[in-house]
Design a protein around this motif. Structure first.
Motif, short mmCIF file in Angstrom:
data_model
loop_
_atom_site.label_atom_id
_atom_site.label_comp_id
_atom_site.label_asym_id
_atom_site.label_seq_id
_atom_site.Cartn_x
_atom_site.Cartn_y
_atom_site.Cartn_z
N ILE A 48 0.87 -1.17 0.00
CA ILE A 48 0.00 0.00 0.00
C ILE A 48 0.91 1.23 0.00
O ILE A 48 1.77 1.35 0.87
CB ILE A 48 -0.91 0.03 1.25
CG1 ILE A 48 -1.76 -1.24 1.35
CG2 ILE A 48 -1.77 1.29 1.28
CD1 ILE A 48 -2.85 -1.35 0.32
N ILE A 70 -9.59 -5.66 1.68
CA ILE A 70 -8.40 -5.75 0.84
C ILE A 70 -8.21 -7.21 0.50
O ILE A 70 -8.13 -8.05 1.39
CB ILE A 70 -7.17 -5.18 1.58
CG1 ILE A 70 -7.40 -3.70 1.86
CG2 ILE A 70 -5.90 -5.41 0.76
CD1 ILE A 70 -6.34 -3.05 2.69
N TRP A 78 1.60 -3.36 4.72
CA TRP A 78 1.00 -2.03 4.69
C TRP A 78 1.62 -1.37 5.90
O TRP A 78 1.30 -1.71 7.03
CB TRP A 78 -0.50 -2.17 4.80
CG TRP A 78 -1.29 -0.91 4.85
CD1 TRP A 78 -0.83 0.38 4.76
CD2 TRP A 78 -2.70 -0.81 5.00
NE1 TRP A 78 -1.88 1.26 4.84
CE2 TRP A 78 -3.04 0.56 4.98
CE3 TRP A 78 -3.72 -1.74 5.14
CZ2 TRP A 78 -4.34 1.00 5.11
CZ3 TRP A 78 -5.00 -1.29 5.27
CH2 TRP A 78 -5.32 0.07 5.24
N CYS A 97 -4.90 -12.68 1.58
CA CYS A 97 -3.64 -11.96 1.77
C CYS A 97 -2.64 -12.87 2.46
O CYS A 97 -2.12 -12.57 3.54
CB CYS A 97 -3.88 -10.68 2.58
SG CYS A 97 -4.93 -9.47 1.77
#
Length: 149
Positions: A48, A70, A78, A97
């Motif tokens: 990010i 996300i 991030w 993720c």
């Protein structure tokens, strides 16, 4: 581009580990126009960008954003959420993720956050959230974790 109000970026198709996907290159060098009100990214991010959460003039998305999901198998980390970002965020989900190994600094400062969902969480992230990084999530009333392995 100083007065640009709306911007949409689309990543080009690439091949990554035998997967056909769309990924953005590193976006940290990109500097969004200061008056930008609407910003759309279509494609995958590895990280990010630092400037994303501090875009003050967005009228669609961040100031009134209550739910953020996300989903990126390529997101590794991030690093930070700027103070005052996501003032209305109530629900944060990370789906698919598997590579995410750190939750952002500043997550602990989002007092409106009521639930955090981590689907297919990396075991190192799970270990840190139970120990040294528990301070980032201990204020969140509803936590749901699903370890990947």
């Amino acid at each position: 581009m100083e007065s640009l109000a709306s911007l949409s970026l689309e990543a080009e198709e690439c091949f990554f580990e035998d997967t056909n996907c769309t990924l953005f290159p590193a976006l940290d060098a990109f500097s969004p126009p200061p008056l930008l009100q609407e910003f759309c990214l279509h494609g995958g991010l590895i990280e990010i960008p630092m400037w994303l959460a501090s875009m003050e003039n967005l009228t669609r998305g961040f100031p009134a954003l209550e739910t953020l999901t996300i989903a990126s198998q390529f997101l590794v980390e991030w690093t930070e959420i700027a103070t005052g970002a996501f003032p209305s965020l109530r629900s944060l989900s990370f789906r698919c993720c598997l590579s995410l190994i750190f939750l952002p600094e500043g997550l602990q400062n989002i007092s409106t956050l009521q639930e955090l969902y981590l689907d297919s969480m990396h075991p190192d992230l799970a270990r840190r959230l139970k120990g040294e990084e528990n301070y980032k999530i201990k204020h969140i009333p509803k936590l749901k974790f699903c370890p990947a392995f």
